[in-house]
Design an enzyme around this catalytic site. Structure first.
Site, PDB file in Angstrom:
ATOM      1  CD1 TRP B 100      41.698  46.657  43.488  1.00  0.00           C
ATOM      2  CD2 TRP B 100      41.250  47.304  41.394  1.00  0.00           C
ATOM      3  NE1 TRP B 100      42.160  47.942  43.330  1.00  0.00           N
ATOM      4  CE2 TRP B 100      41.895  48.364  42.063  1.00  0.00           C
ATOM      5  CE3 TRP B 100      40.854  47.479  40.080  1.00  0.00           C
ATOM      6  CZ2 TRP B 100      42.168  49.593  41.441  1.00  0.00           C
ATOM      7  CZ3 TRP B 100      41.123  48.693  39.445  1.00  0.00           C
ATOM      8  CH2 TRP B 100      41.769  49.728  40.125  1.00  0.00           C
ATOM      9  CG  ASP B 167      44.328  41.321  39.782  1.00  0.00           C
ATOM     10  OD1 ASP B 167      45.515  41.640  39.647  1.00  0.00           O
ATOM     11  OD2 ASP B 167      43.401  42.161  39.872  1.00  0.00           O
ATOM     12  CE  LYS B 191      48.173  48.670  41.090  1.00  0.00           C
ATOM     13  NZ  LYS B 191      47.805  50.044  41.392  1.00  0.00           N
TER      14      LYS B 191
END
Lengths: 356, 356
Positions: B100, B167, B191
């Site tokens: 990521w 993030d 999520k």
């Protein structure tokens, strides 16, 4: 269960049987033991749903040019940016049919020259101009097939020598259109085809090949094509509602059946307007009237306010005009039933009888 | 109704009571006579929902700096682009904790210099580096608070002299974190907090003031702040699921209660791994283990394949590793129940007994 007559301009009503189907499988999608919103976008089930959704779109829209179909979050505003960022190299033409055209053109102006190929401003956007001034080096012409705010709709499409990009957000699959004439079609789905949160884009391969490559990967149509709309997590639930709506449209008889249904609904309301002796004043010129958004005024803003309030009291939601222009607006997207349009027509007649 | 033990890495499970609540009002949201997906984003009902959602986020995250909260479609990939497009003027630093971080850095490289402030590559991303090489003129440092693919998580946050952008997509509200230390936090909600289709961003006003203005309006955070996330139609349904999840978290006891719950679940699985005598090999170093994603390997890819297949047969979904790295992964986001983690731990012990 309480249900109102819903004429919202988008997000907008869904057919009750579709809502019920979604509701009934909400905690267990097709026996998978999980709801659709709990499912991986890389699962076999969602991949199958995605493939089926694309096939249904191609079938219902009559696509024959092997167009690419992708789903992108961010609605029309994201498309305004991506369309210009990907395809504007020298200059792009915009058909000036009102607010959405302005938003598209203004977004494009960031990337290069974006000019009006015509304008309906001279008669307050009550019509669709049928001539186009296309300058040399124009990369594409952008049109808005239906204008939700002014209530106008294209009944003949431009015959020009540049690729045409059609923002079909508010009338896609509401009627039969030759979709193969466009280099690209895109549409937010939240009016005729599902829940807000994804747009779809349909792109001819040869047009896609002309797209710039000096663009962030996430803002390239090419990326979405190459990764089959799963470069990152797509809006799973929204695509799922689109799938349900496409099945519903197919079962109802497809684009032709939607056209008959939508014509009937619009005719009911325009007949009341035309027969009202000026009590209701349609905004669009008759030859350019939209079947999706019936826009009209009453004698004064006060009377309009009263009309909207009485409509609400009587169970008719969403009949106020767009916040930028005022007046009244009745939106008649695919899911709106003929019974709803009939009830609205009756209410308009009754209101005129008591106030006229 | 059939429900499996769902350990998907995102989209991921929702609490059954939340799903049932959504289902039960799906055709009539709070007596409005329409479903939430049929409702105008400019309606009083949705505006109230939006305001409440922001207030709940501020409360549950303990925000005290008057941060702006916005909702933006396009997931993390859109945030990778927007973060750099808005804030990268000279150079930006990225903490290299895996895939990521690379995606974020590579997206930023389009807009300017994006460099690694450190890297965990030397031990295959099994840990979180705790030193930062910050070059002069760095506009911000980007970190990924939890790394879903390698299963590592930050337990101490960087103390640096530049704004930190976090993030928090995969561990937001899964534990108590001092959110006021970050210039910006953003997270996809799919999520821990709801249905895929929107990200949230939380931005300190003074950081927002440093944002570039030579950016397309739709890609400016400023636009979303000024228009209160309704510059165009937001992902209404996704924000609604976020609202439901925040209520659920609050009712469960907030971030602290989530932390206790998530710690308990993760400990169950790590105990099995640590007690397996090497049958299960945890990927992350113990001090850097994620509570959200328990990643491990078995002796061979064949055995892993068998493990995943047997797990599926026994009603455990989503335990395969990320497609880029393989192995096994059990994701334990907020909605996963302690009972599910317990069942998984039991299955792992039983599998080892029969195969070990």
């Amino acid at each position: 269960m309480h249900r109102v007559w819903n004429f919202n301009a988008g997000p907008s009503p869904m057919p009750l049987p579709v809502l019920e189907e979604i509701r009934d499988e909400f905690t267990d999608y097709r026996g998978t033991g999980m709801g659709i919103i709990e499912m991986s976008h890389r699962s076999g089930e969602f991949q199958a749903l995605l493939a089926e959704t694309k096939a249904l779109l191609a079938e219902l829209l009559g696509l024959t040019e092997g167009q690419e179909i992708v789903f992108i979050q961010g609605g029309g505003s994201m498309q305004f940016v991506m369309e210009a960022y990907n395809f504007l190299r020298t200059r792009a033409a915009y058909a000036d049919t009102g607010v959405w055209a302005h938003k598209a053109r203004d977004a494009a102006a960031f990337f290069g020259e974006a000019y009006d190929a015509n304008s309906a401003k001279d008669r307050n956007y009550s019509y669709i101009p049928d001539t186009y001034d296309i300058r040399p080096g124009t990369d594409y012409l952008h049109i808005t097939s239906n204008n939700t705010i002014y209530g106008t709709e294209y009944w003949t499409f431009p015959d020009v020598n540049v690729p045409v990009v059609c923002d079909m957000s508010s009338d896609i699959l509401s009627r039969r259109v030759d979709c193969n004439q466009f280099a690209m079609i895109w549409a937010g789905i939240q009016k005729n085809l599902g829940a807000a949160g994804t747009a779809l884009a349909i792109i001819k391969k040869e047009f896609l090949e002309t797209a710039r490559t000096d663009v962030p990967a996430f803002l390239q149509y090419r990326t979405f094509v190459e990764k089959d709309s799963a470069y990152n997590t797509p809006a799973v639930f929204c695509i799922y509602t689109l799938n349900k709506m496409l099945h519903w449209i197919k079962n109802m008889g497809g684009a032709d059946a939607m056209e008959i249904r939508n014509k009937k609904k619009a005719n009911l309301l325009y007949a009341v307007i035309d027969g009202s002796g000026g009590f209701y004043r349609g905004h669009a010129e008759p030859a350019h009237r939209s079947r999706m958004n019936v826009t009209f005024n009453l004698a004064s803003p006060e009377l309009e306010k009263d009309f909207i309030a009485r409509a609400k009291e009587n169970g008719f939601a969403g009949v106020g005009g767009h916040r930028l222009v005022g007046g009244c607006r009745v939106s008649l997207y695919n899911a709106v039933t003929p019974e709803a349009a009939e009830a609205m027509a009756d209410f308009m007649k009754e209101y005129m009888r008591t106030r006229g």
